[in-house]
Design a protein around this motif. Structure first.
Motif, mmCIF file in Angstrom:
data_model
loop_
_atom_site.group_PDB
_atom_site.id
_atom_site.type_symbol
_atom_site.label_atom_id
_atom_site.label_comp_id
_atom_site.label_asym_id
_atom_site.label_seq_id
_atom_site.Cartn_x
_atom_site.Cartn_y
_atom_site.Cartn_z
ATOM 1 N N THR A 247 4.299 6.627 17.499
ATOM 2 C CA THR A 247 4.583 7.894 18.188
ATOM 3 C C THR A 247 4.669 7.643 19.697
ATOM 4 O O THR A 247 4.397 8.522 20.504
ATOM 5 N N THR A 248 5.052 6.436 20.059
ATOM 6 C CA THR A 248 5.122 6.017 21.460
ATOM 7 C C THR A 248 5.941 6.985 22.312
ATOM 8 O O THR A 248 6.904 7.590 21.835
ATOM 9 N N LEU A 249 5.567 7.108 23.572
ATOM 10 C CA LEU A 249 6.263 8.018 24.484
ATOM 11 C C LEU A 249 7.502 7.368 25.096
ATOM 12 O O LEU A 249 8.484 8.038 25.384
ATOM 13 N N TYR A 250 7.452 6.070 25.322
ATOM 14 C CA TYR A 250 8.602 5.341 25.868
ATOM 15 C C TYR A 250 8.446 3.860 25.545
ATOM 16 O O TYR A 250 7.341 3.370 25.291
ATOM 17 N N GLU A 251 9.571 3.137 25.539
ATOM 18 C CA GLU A 251 9.566 1.719 25.212
ATOM 19 C C GLU A 251 10.656 0.992 25.980
ATOM 20 O O GLU A 251 11.564 1.618 26.534
ATOM 21 N N GLY A 252 10.557 -0.336 25.977
ATOM 22 C CA GLY A 252 11.628 -1.172 26.494
ATOM 23 C C GLY A 252 12.442 -1.657 25.302
ATOM 24 O O GLY A 252 13.302 -0.946 24.792
ATOM 25 N N LYS B 17 0.834 -1.200 0.000
ATOM 26 C CA LYS B 17 0.000 0.000 0.000
ATOM 27 C C LYS B 17 0.871 1.253 0.000
ATOM 28 O O LYS B 17 1.803 1.365 0.786
ATOM 29 N N ASN B 18 0.497 2.199 -0.857
ATOM 30 C CA ASN B 18 1.277 3.423 -0.996
ATOM 31 C C ASN B 18 0.609 4.620 -0.337
ATOM 32 O O ASN B 18 1.188 5.701 -0.277
ATOM 33 N N ASP B 19 -0.629 4.421 0.156
ATOM 34 C CA ASP B 19 -1.369 5.541 0.725
ATOM 35 C C ASP B 19 -1.781 5.292 2.166
ATOM 36 O O ASP B 19 -2.584 6.032 2.731
ATOM 37 N N THR B 20 -1.239 4.226 2.773
ATOM 38 C CA THR B 20 -1.651 3.839 4.120
ATOM 39 C C THR B 20 -0.446 3.488 4.978
ATOM 40 O O THR B 20 0.452 2.765 4.527
ATOM 41 N N VAL B 21 -0.417 4.011 6.196
ATOM 42 C CA VAL B 21 0.633 3.643 7.148
ATOM 43 C C VAL B 21 0.034 2.720 8.203
ATOM 44 O O VAL B 21 -1.175 2.707 8.437
ATOM 45 N N PHE B 22 0.897 1.956 8.846
ATOM 46 C CA PHE B 22 0.464 0.902 9.759
ATOM 47 C C PHE B 22 1.020 1.147 11.151
ATOM 48 O O PHE B 22 2.143 1.647 11.300
ATOM 49 N N SER B 23 0.242 0.802 12.172
ATOM 50 C CA SER B 23 0.723 0.920 13.543
ATOM 51 C C SER B 23 0.114 -0.203 14.379
ATOM 52 O O SER B 23 -1.018 -0.630 14.124
ATOM 53 N N VAL B 24 0.877 -0.675 15.357
ATOM 54 C CA VAL B 24 0.431 -1.762 16.224
ATOM 55 C C VAL B 24 0.736 -1.401 17.666
ATOM 56 O O VAL B 24 1.858 -0.994 17.984
ATOM 57 N N GLY B 25 -0.249 -1.555 18.538
ATOM 58 C CA GLY B 25 -0.003 -1.288 19.948
ATOM 59 C C GLY B 25 -1.290 -1.092 20.722
ATOM 60 O O GLY B 25 -2.356 -0.841 20.144
ATOM 61 N N ARG B 26 -1.193 -1.221 22.033
ATOM 62 C CA ARG B 26 -2.355 -1.007 22.889
ATOM 63 C C ARG B 26 -2.867 0.424 22.750
ATOM 64 O O ARG B 26 -2.075 1.363 22.640
ATOM 65 N N LEU B 27 -4.162 0.582 22.760
ATOM 66 C CA LEU B 27 -4.754 1.912 22.625
ATOM 67 C C LEU B 27 -4.777 2.579 23.995
ATOM 68 O O LEU B 27 -5.826 2.784 24.616
ATOM 69 N N GLU B 28 -3.582 2.946 24.442
ATOM 70 C CA GLU B 28 -3.384 3.552 25.753
ATOM 71 C C GLU B 28 -2.484 4.770 25.612
ATOM 72 O O GLU B 28 -1.856 4.979 24.569
ATOM 73 N N ILE B 29 -2.405 5.564 26.660
ATOM 74 C CA ILE B 29 -1.685 6.845 26.623
ATOM 75 C C ILE B 29 -0.229 6.654 26.209
ATOM 76 O O ILE B 29 0.328 7.460 25.454
ATOM 77 N N GLN B 30 0.418 5.580 26.697
ATOM 78 C CA GLN B 30 1.841 5.350 26.397
ATOM 79 C C GLN B 30 2.123 5.369 24.892
ATOM 80 O O GLN B 30 3.146 5.895 24.446
ATOM 81 N N LYS B 31 1.223 4.803 24.103
ATOM 82 C CA LYS B 31 1.452 4.682 22.663
ATOM 83 C C LYS B 31 1.194 5.993 21.922
ATOM 84 O O LYS B 31 1.520 6.122 20.739
ATOM 85 N N ASN B 32 0.568 6.958 22.588
ATOM 86 C CA ASN B 32 0.460 8.320 22.061
ATOM 87 C C ASN B 32 -0.245 8.383 20.697
ATOM 88 O O ASN B 32 0.165 9.125 19.805
ATOM 89 N N TYR B 33 -1.313 7.597 20.529
ATOM 90 C CA TYR B 33 -2.051 7.617 19.257
ATOM 91 C C TYR B 33 -2.732 8.955 19.001
ATOM 92 O O TYR B 33 -2.999 9.304 17.854
#
Length: 228
Positions: A132-137, A55-71
Motif C-alpha cells: 500500500t506504498t505511497l510512492y516508489e521509484g 498459503k491460501n490465507d496469508t498475504v505477504f509484504s516486504v518493506g521498511r516499516l516507515e510512513i512511505q510504505k503506508n503499513y
C-alpha cells in the motif's frame, strides 16, 4: 542544484523509471541524449512453487516499516478478517504497527530483517504480495515478487503502473475507491485468474528485468562512452 550540476557535466545520467525520465526532461536543462533508462534487475528462479501449494490465507509484504510504505493503511484494510499478514522489514514504526495490528484484530507476523537468499525463497510461500506504498521509484520488492510468481496487488500510482498491467501481470487498485480486503478475497477464489497472472508476471520479469538484459545494456552504454 546538485542534479542540475550532474546533468550538465556528466556523459551519461541514468534513471530507473520512465516517470523519473519524464520529470527530469521537464524540469532540468541539459542535452537529453545523455539521459538513459536503466531499471532495476532481478534473477528469476528456474521454477516457482505451484500456486496450489502456497498459503491460501496469508498475504505477504516486504518493506521498511516507515510512513512511505503506508503499513497503517494495509493493517486497517485487513481489520477483523480471516486474512493473515506476514511482513518482512524493520523500521521506526515497528512498535506502533504491532499495537495497531493487535487493536484491529489482525493475525500479523512481523518477520524482521531477512537475509536476501532466504527472502527470495520466502516469496514462494505466498500467492499474493500486497503493498500500500505511497510512492516508489522502481520497486525491487515488486519485481522480486513477480519473478517468484506472486500476484502483486499494489496501488495505482506512477512508476508501479510502468511495471504492472492490471489483471494481466498483477493487480492495481485505487485505495480511495476500492476495498483491499474484498479484492484479496475475490482473488483467492479465482484460481484460473491467479495462475494466468502468476505466469504472466514471471515471464514479464524474465523478459524485461533480467540481470542478463541489464548487463547487456550497461555494456553497450560503456562502449558508446568510450567511442565518444
Amino acid at each position: 542544484l546538485l542534479t542540475q550540476f550532474s546533468l550538465t557535466f556528466t556523459n551519461l545520467y541514468s534513471v530507473t523509471s520512465n516517470t523519473d525520465k519524464k520529470f527530469i526532461n521537464k524540469f532540468y536543462l541539459f542535452n537529453q541524449n545523455k539521459l538513459s533508462l536503466r531499471p532495476n534487475w532481478v534473477i528469476p528462479p528456474s521454477h516457482n512453487t505451484p500456486l496450489e501449494k502456497r498459503k491460501n490465507d496469508t498475504v505477504f509484504s516486504v518493506g521498511r516499516l516507515e510512513i512511505q510504505k503506508n503499513y497503517t493503511n494495509l493493517i486497517k484494510s485487513l481489520s477483523g478478517s480471516e486474512i493473515k499478514l506476514d511482513i518482512v522489514g524493520k523500521g521506526s514504526q515497528e512498535n506502533e504497527l504491532k499495537k495497531l495490528a493487535e487493536i484491529n484484530n489482525i493475525n500479523c507476523n512481523f518477520l524482521g530483517s531477512v537475509d536476501f537468499n532466504k527472502l527470495f525463497n520466502l516469496y514462494n510461500n505466498y500467492k499474493i504480495f500486497v503493498t500500500t506504498t505511497l510512492y516508489e521509484g522502481n520497486p525491487k520488492t515488486i519485481l522480486e515478487a513477480m519473478a517468484n510468481g506472486c500476484i502483486v496487488v499494489a496501488p495505482n500510482i506512477p512508476n508501479i503502473n510502468e511495471i504492472i498491467e492490471s489483471s494481466v501481470n498483477g493487480i492495481t487498485f485505487d485505495p480511495k475507491k476500492e476495498n483491499l480486503l474484498d479484492l484479496v478475497r475475490d482473488l483467492l477464489k479465482s484460481e484460473d485468474a491467479l495462475n494466468s497472472i502468476s505466469n504472466n508476471a514471471y515471464n514479464y520479469i524474465k523478459e524485461n528485468y533480467s540481470l542478463t538484459k541489464y548487463v547487456k545494456d550497461e555494456f553497450l552504454a560503456y562502449k558508446t562512452l568510450i567511442k565518444s
